[in-house]
Design a protein around this motif. Sequence first.
Motif, short mmCIF file in Angstrom:
data_model
loop_
_atom_site.label_atom_id
_atom_site.label_comp_id
_atom_site.label_asym_id
_atom_site.label_seq_id
_atom_site.Cartn_x
_atom_site.Cartn_y
_atom_site.Cartn_z
N THR A 79 38.32 38.39 35.73
CA THR A 79 38.98 37.09 35.57
C THR A 79 38.09 36.13 34.79
O THR A 79 38.57 35.42 33.89
CB THR A 79 39.30 36.48 36.95
OG1 THR A 79 40.19 37.36 37.66
CG2 THR A 79 39.97 35.12 36.80
N GLU A 84 38.03 37.26 31.08
CA GLU A 84 39.29 37.03 30.36
C GLU A 84 39.61 35.54 30.25
O GLU A 84 40.24 35.12 29.27
CB GLU A 84 40.43 37.78 31.04
CG GLU A 84 40.26 39.30 30.95
CD GLU A 84 41.53 40.06 31.27
OE1 GLU A 84 42.61 39.44 31.33
OE2 GLU A 84 41.44 41.30 31.44
N GLN A 85 39.18 34.74 31.22
CA GLN A 85 39.37 33.30 31.08
C GLN A 85 38.57 32.76 29.90
O GLN A 85 38.93 31.74 29.30
CB GLN A 85 38.96 32.57 32.36
CG GLN A 85 40.01 32.56 33.46
CD GLN A 85 41.11 31.53 33.21
OE1 GLN A 85 41.23 30.98 32.13
NE2 GLN A 85 41.92 31.28 34.22
N TRP A 117 45.32 35.27 36.32
CA TRP A 117 43.99 34.80 35.93
C TRP A 117 43.53 33.60 36.76
O TRP A 117 42.72 32.80 36.33
CB TRP A 117 43.95 34.46 34.43
CG TRP A 117 44.18 35.65 33.57
CD1 TRP A 117 43.23 36.50 33.05
CD2 TRP A 117 45.45 36.17 33.14
NE1 TRP A 117 43.84 37.51 32.33
CE2 TRP A 117 45.19 37.33 32.37
CE3 TRP A 117 46.76 35.77 33.33
CZ2 TRP A 117 46.20 38.09 31.79
CZ3 TRP A 117 47.78 36.53 32.76
CH2 TRP A 117 47.49 37.67 31.99
#
Length: 322
Positions: free
Chosen positions: A26, A29-30, A234
């Motif tokens: 997370t 990808e954030q 997310w």
Amino acid sequence: MNEILTILATAIATSTPLIFACIGETISEQAGVINLSAEGTIMMGAMTGFAIAKFTDNLLLGFLGAAIIGAIIALIIAFGAITLKQSQVAIGFVLALLCTDLSSFLGNPIVRVPGPTVASFKIPIFQDIPILGKLLFQSDLLVYISYLLIILTWFYFYHTKPGLTLRAVGNQPLAAFARGTNVILWRYFYTILGGALMGIAGAAFSLDFKAGWSYRHTAGYGWIALAIVIFGGWHPLKVAFGVYLFGILQSLASVAQSTIPTVPTQVFTVAPFALMIMVLVITSSDFLVNNKLPLPPTIRRWINQTIRITPPAALGKTFEQD
């Protein structure tokens, strides 16, 4: 009631490694970088962590070694995707396959060799709280750290200025750069941090949940971690909910396996993965949103906002920083 609490407590404890993996993914990808090597990273972390802890008789060194391995793999992805501007998906997928086979090759000498494990640690006073005590506070230190990781990540994302910068880097990198943010540097940092957490997840498997090392010891968990991150939109709290939901499915499958012996064990082993993917497909589509459910408008609007999944706008996209 006791059986239900046992199932839930088991689900929380066995979900701990996935918490580290999913929170790590997370974070990455954030920041706009897809770390598709999760499967291989977790495998290498599990093998490395167990090997180091076994030969040094030091669990802390085992987790540290696993974190370093995860960080190195993530660094390779960051360099290839951010600096060389190659496909994040392609690099991550190749590393997932490579690290999976490499972990089996390097870990061959320690297959099914007994080693150290994380000891149980019940928290005084808290363990005596009715229901919650047995559910949350009668496990081990790794589980308690996972609780803190979820809360701190959520707080960092949505209640701190650096967290706002992190989300800006993954959603509006041009705007972040215009305000003086070094987008490249922060993407490197958060990708490496996320990789380190995935390495720790691997060590959590081999030193706690599935103690020891064997061929493809954590097979499938890397891919399910990627799916859960999408399922959770997310968002750290929703991602954690997805992890615990998967853990409950696993616990229920174990109970069903013992109560329905006529069904092949492979069915119960695969069922949690299949059901989790099914839930992901339903929640990531517009089926529930568009379906005319017989509910009041306020509740329908809440369901729409809760299940709608919106990925970071710049996820997987290269960024030119002049």
